[in-house]
Write a protein that holds these residues in place. Structure first.
Motif: not given
Length: 322
Positions: A149-154
């Protein structure tokens, strides 16, 4: 220059998904893509209506950030849109131990799925998003843990893809199920449901498939309504909208006919002849639907008549041939 990810549409189609190739995608990118280490999942945070209204922004970019802004897009109807075979600006600063720091654009296939970010995922996306990601990861020999997920990346600046049922654990679980042999399609699920054998509550020895009971109920409703002088005009001819598309309008009895036909088609051949005490039930029920269409011809527009009569006749012919 033709970029590295030209294999994407073929892999998605092989997985049984609908794919649209946006013109020039093979040569679109901010340079070439490096080795694939995972798939980065986004939501568009775009308009609340339309199938893929964010296409223009994702292809052409926005002020301060040139397009392409993803490699693939996912519409609300589950269609995959191929945007760019080269590097796309979608990840931004971030980190994953197996990818590295601030290098997601080079190593993560970016998927922008159409959603406002308020959890308004469609049923088509619930199937298509993890199914497509499973196909992409399987092609490059990676597992469901590489669906990121993008929220896991950033995590300090991103929330997408927001509102997914079961969050990322649920998403990766679905990816894993697709990779292990494929989850049942909606058609297969429908067939299983409509074909399920149910016993009559007061006569357990009378057993029929679910679609048979539904059709009996509908035919009984027509007969009961036609026996009451006020109901046919007041109820059955009432024009109702399609909940998913208010521009599609039909009389109540037309929607009922569609429901019967959908049940038959979903069921296919649900029973062996020995499981149905009345061996002519298929022909009788198909005939009942066709007869109903003929009886109400005068109440239909030409378009409604053509659509409903054609569907009923196709089903009748198929049942007779069986």
């Amino acid at each position: 220059m033709v970029y590295a990810l030209t294999w994407m549409p073929g892999v998605l189609r092989e997985a049984g998904l609908d794919v649209v190739e946006i013109g020039g995608w093979q040569n679109r990118g901010h340079g070439n893509f490096s080795d694939v280490r995972g798939v980065l999942l986004h939501h568009t945070a775009g308009p609340a209506s339309g199938n893929f209204p964010s296409q223009g922004v994702l292809v052409n970019g926005r002020p301060g950030l040139a397009g392409p802004l993803c490699n693939l897009g996912l519409g609300r109807d589950g269609t995959w849109f191929v945007v760019a075979a080269g590097l796309a600006y979608h990840a931004g600063a971030g980190y994953a131990s197996w990818c590295g720091r601030d290098n997601g654009n080079n190593h993560l296939i970016g998927v922008e799925a159409e959603s406002t970010g308020r959890g308004d995922w469609t049923s088509a996306q619930h199937e298509s998003y993890p199914r497509g990601v499973a196909a992409l990861l399987g092609h490059v020999g990676l597992g469901p843990d590489r669906a990121l997920a993008h929220k896991e990346w950033a995590p300090n600046r991103k929330i997408d893809p927001a509102g997914w049922p079961g969050d990322m654990g649920g998403f990766r679980g679905s990816v894993g199920e697709w990779m292990e042999g494929g989850m049942p399609s909606p058609e297969e699920i429908a067939t299983a449901v409509w074909s399920h054998i149910l016993a009559q509550p007061d006569k357990p020895e009378n057993k029929q498939a679910a679609w048979v009971w539904l059709t009996y109920a509908n035919v009984a409703a027509w007969m009961a309504a036609d026996g009451l002088p006020q109901l046919p005009a007041a109820v059955w001819n009432q024009v109702l909208d399609n909940p998913d598309d208010p521009n599609i309008k039909h009389a109540a009895w037309v929607w009922l006919t569609y429901a019967n036909l959908a049940a038959w088609k979903a069921a296919g051949q649900p029973n062996q002849p020995s499981e149905i005490k009345d061996e002519d039930i298929n022909k009788r029920l198909a005939s009942a639907a066709a007869d109903t269409v003929q009886q109400r011809r005068g109440e239909l527009t030409d378009e409604q008549l053509a659509a409903v009569a054609r569907a009923a006749q196709e089903e009748l012919d198929r049942r007779k041939a069986a």
